[in-house]
Scaffold this motif. Structure first.
Motif, PDB file in Angstrom:
ATOM      1  N   TYR A 171       0.849  -1.200   0.089  1.00 52.37           N
ATOM      2  CA  TYR A 171       0.044  -0.107  -0.070  1.00 52.37           C
ATOM      3  C   TYR A 171       0.856   1.263  -0.006  1.00 52.37           C
TER       4      TYR A 171
ATOM      5  N   SER B  66      -4.743  -0.053 -10.772  1.00 52.65           N
ATOM      6  CA  SER B  66      -4.686  -0.712  -9.537  1.00 52.65           C
ATOM      7  C   SER B  66      -3.435  -0.249  -8.564  1.00 52.65           C
TER       8      SER B  66
ATOM      9  N   SER C  23      -6.526   2.341  -4.808  1.00 50.91           N
ATOM     10  CA  SER C  23      -7.701   1.645  -4.999  1.00 50.91           C
ATOM     11  C   SER C  23      -8.853   2.250  -4.422  1.00 50.91           C
ATOM     12  N   SER C  24      -8.603   3.545  -3.467  1.00 47.18           N
ATOM     13  CA  SER C  24      -9.656   3.765  -2.572  1.00 47.18           C
ATOM     14  C   SER C  24      -9.766   5.479  -2.932  1.00 47.18           C
ATOM     15  N   PHE C  25     -11.007   6.141  -2.470  1.00 51.61           N
ATOM     16  CA  PHE C  25     -11.100   7.676  -2.440  1.00 51.61           C
ATOM     17  C   PHE C  25      -9.997   8.302  -1.768  1.00 51.61           C
ATOM     18  N   GLU C  26      -9.772   7.908  -0.511  1.00 52.68           N
ATOM     19  CA  GLU C  26      -8.622   8.036   0.401  1.00 52.68           C
ATOM     20  C   GLU C  26      -7.235   8.269  -0.293  1.00 52.68           C
ATOM     21  N   SER C  27      -6.852   6.994  -0.933  1.00 47.79           N
ATOM     22  CA  SER C  27      -5.705   7.235  -1.394  1.00 47.79           C
ATOM     23  C   SER C  27      -5.621   8.134  -2.682  1.00 47.79           C
TER      24      SER C  27
ATOM     25  N   SER D 254      -4.101   6.290   7.694  1.00 47.49           N
ATOM     26  CA  SER D 254      -4.379   4.538   8.095  1.00 47.49           C
ATOM     27  C   SER D 254      -4.154   4.263   9.545  1.00 47.49           C
TER      28      SER D 254
END
Length: 247
Positions: free
Chosen positions: A116, A186, A189-193, A247
């Motif tokens: 990540y 990929s 993969s998230s709105f946060e990242s 996180s």
């Protein structure tokens, strides 16, 4: 993973890049030596990250080269266009991609541990560089008022550390585009990242402008390519730090 398998993986990554670059090297994106170094970069990316990493960085190259060509004749007439007709050389390849390459190698060496954070840093390094290229090239052509970021004194377009409203908005667009590419492939993969990478990429362009204004004409070793490496490294580190805190 056994040693023969690792050798085989790198061998085929090299062969594939050799073939691809043999086909496309006549395109006016890189110099001859630039294509050789791009082959080395492509081999590392393909062996470490697979096709997703290779294609994502290739798209970065296409976007960066395309925006460099926008208004090129005008920029050339003003003496502020990229040299060699906008073709990138080895120093440009590694100034832009050295940080991302380090992250790709780390991912391989660590066998995916910390994926990540490594992927966020990888994505942010290229988001920051495309943001810088968009801001610089569009700002030099369409920036109406150009200011030195450290003093806000009016300066000519192309001055180290110069910013404009148009260029700043273009930087944000460049970071958004490259972050979107990294999400498609990929690496995030998230709105946060997504927000972490896009914000880090944009903030790094501000850092680059400040750094350029303060040091680029004062220190001999502070070339544009070295500043690019510092910028991408800053984006990488700040994105990892933000990801760790959130996180």
């Amino acid at each position: 993973m056994t040693f023969p398998l690792v050798v085989n993986e790198w061998f085929w990554a090299f062969i594939i890049n050799f073939i691809l670059i043999s086909i496309v090297h006549t395109q006016p994106l890189l110099t001859k030596r630039g294509w050789v170094h791009a082959g080395a970069l492509g081999t590392i990316l393909l062996a470490c990250l697979g096709w997703n990493g290779w294609i994502a960085v290739f798209i970065y190259l296409i976007f960066g080269s395309a925006v460099t060509k926008f208004g090129f004749a005008y920029k050339q007439s003003k003496g502020i266009a990229e040299s060699r007709g906008g073709r990138r050389g080895p120093e440009n390849v590694w100034g832009s991609a050295a940080t991302g390459t380090i992250m790709a190698l780390l991912y391989k060496i660590l066998s995916g541990q910390g994926q990540y954070y490594i992927f966020v840093g990888f994505a942010a390094s290229f988001a920051s560089k495309l943001a810088d290229t968009f801001g610089s090239e569009i700002g030099k052509r369409w920036g109406k008022k150009t200011f030195l970021i450290t003093s806000f004194k009016s300066v000519p377009p192309g001055t180290d550390g110069a910013i404009s409203l148009e260029g700043t908005l273009a930087s944000l667009l460049g970071s958004l585009l490259m972050t979107s590419v990294m999400m498609v492939f990929s690496f995030i993969s998230s709105f946060e990242s997504f927000l972490i990478v896009m914000t880090s990429g944009f903030l790094a362009t501000i850092f680059e402008s400040i750094f350029g204004a303060l040091f680029q004409n004062k220190l001999k070793f502070m070339t544009n390519e070295f500043v690019n490496f510092l910028q991408t490294t800053f984006a990488c580190l700040i994105s990892i730090m933000m990801a760790f805190i959130i996180s």
